[in-house]
Design an enzyme around this catalytic site. Sequence first.
Site, PDB file in Angstrom:
ATOM      1  N   GLY A 177     -59.559  74.708  21.963  1.00 33.17           N
ATOM      2  CA  GLY A 177     -59.665  74.616  20.508  1.00 33.17           C
ATOM      3  C   GLY A 177     -58.508  73.800  19.949  1.00 33.17           C
ATOM      4  O   GLY A 177     -57.812  73.077  20.673  1.00 33.17           O
ATOM      5  N   ALA A 310     -53.831  77.092   7.308  1.00 35.53           N
ATOM      6  CA  ALA A 310     -52.796  77.383   6.311  1.00 35.53           C
ATOM      7  C   ALA A 310     -53.255  76.995   4.911  1.00 35.53           C
ATOM      8  O   ALA A 310     -53.040  77.732   3.945  1.00 35.53           O
ATOM      9  CB  ALA A 310     -51.515  76.632   6.666  1.00 35.53           C
ATOM     10  N   HIS A 437     -58.427  46.736   1.582  1.00 35.57           N
ATOM     11  CA  HIS A 437     -58.483  46.082   2.887  1.00 35.57           C
ATOM     12  C   HIS A 437     -57.094  45.591   3.284  1.00 35.57           C
ATOM     13  O   HIS A 437     -56.379  45.060   2.434  1.00 35.57           O
ATOM     14  CB  HIS A 437     -59.437  44.888   2.809  1.00 35.57           C
ATOM     15  CG  HIS A 437     -59.502  44.083   4.070  1.00 35.57           C
ATOM     16  ND1 HIS A 437     -60.137  44.533   5.203  1.00 35.57           N
ATOM     17  CD2 HIS A 437     -58.994  42.860   4.366  1.00 35.57           C
ATOM     18  CE1 HIS A 437     -60.022  43.604   6.148  1.00 35.57           C
ATOM     19  NE2 HIS A 437     -59.329  42.582   5.673  1.00 35.57           N
TER      20      HIS A 437
END
Length: 460
Positions: A177, A310, A437
């Site tokens: 995980g 959190a 860009h």
Amino acid sequence: MPEHNVDMVVLGGGSGGYACALRAAELGLSVVLVEKDKLGGTCLHRGCIPTKALLHAAEVADAAREGEKIGIRSSVAGIDMAGVNAYKDGIVGRLYKGLQGLVAARKIQLVAGAGTFVAPTAIEVGDDRYVGRHAVLATGSYARSLPDLEIGGRVITSDQALTLDEVPQRVVVLGGGVIGVEFASVWRSFGAEVTIVEALPHLVPAEDEFASKQLERAFRRRKIAFKTGVKFTGAKQTDSQVTVSLESGEEIEADLLLVAVGRGPNTTGHGYEQAGVAMERGFIRVDERLRTNLPGVYAVGDIVAGLQLAHRGFGQGIFVAEEIAGLNPPVIDEAGIPRVTYCEPEVASVGLTEQQARERHGEIQTLTYDLGGNGKSQILRTSGAIKLVKTGAAGTPGPVVGLHMVGARVGELIGEAQLIYNWDAQAEDVASLVHAHPTQNEALGEAHLALAGKPLHTHG
């Protein structure tokens, strides 16, 4: 027992607790905040902040190692863990000092000590009782282990992993995980041989399968080994190594075993059950407005079932403060909370996975945009992709309900992505925006152009 009466008592000074206390004080409520350890909780001292400092150090090591590929004669002479830890601890220390200053400036009474919740809305600390018109429970989480797997010696959790004074040569990470892949990423960048063991079929199994496969491809390129769909059966350690056994019969020898099988709710030993707080699988049961079964008592953060993040606790803390102050804030959409895994490459997502979207909306459309067509991604030398999920068939209107991204620094794109999801934007809405860009944000714009049926830098 001396009794102190205030508007709100908060048990736990982590992200959820301190956010609730700060917002409540800002709204004019008198607040007592009880914390037995350090203000800031797991996130500041043993979680988000120190781990991301390690990940940045790992990024610098990778950049130095690969400098020659872009014409820079740089190399890594070695990893000075004392220096890395000093850098990490300096960041934590500065943030901790700042947080202490904030709490003091808001006239919040900070009580140091282990608090016990006693119904209806009181918290006892030592010989003192703090009674609020409302109580907020925010005691966070702890690093879980597996039955019969004792932490100690060469078997560690993320808590001990943050204080290592040298880089291990070989590590097994139990759990693929968020915590597992982040530490695997750090240690690989620092030069260790890493093997991840995950019982489920994919790494980061809570993410869309697209993101898991992209990350697995990148980890193979980085020579991070992983074994998915295989169960851990035991570990034996000596003074010099730990041997990890798998259900397949395979054994892996390593210097350390990191147990990263998730975090559990820190709900025992605080008097919750004795006071009659309704629990389920160790978590506190709440309604959509974060109210427990007891009048005037709320719970926030990791002790409430759901994403253990959190910023989720932080958002819930603010919500509860505003709810108690009578502002009637809108209910938090859990799917609208952004999720970022800060390994290399990063994984970032918001909204529904493809599978969740099909279950909830029936017909959907997906689109994947490869970062290979993005100028800034080429400059950063990262590969990856963005996947969009919208409701309805191709060519029909429907909001974008899922955004999933893999690539270097895509965590920085999650701000725009969460606006797209939370404001029910359709592909055409985003396609009409001009993106700067060269940025990776352009990739989000290009993906939505393609989803709106007007692709520019993509075929089809």
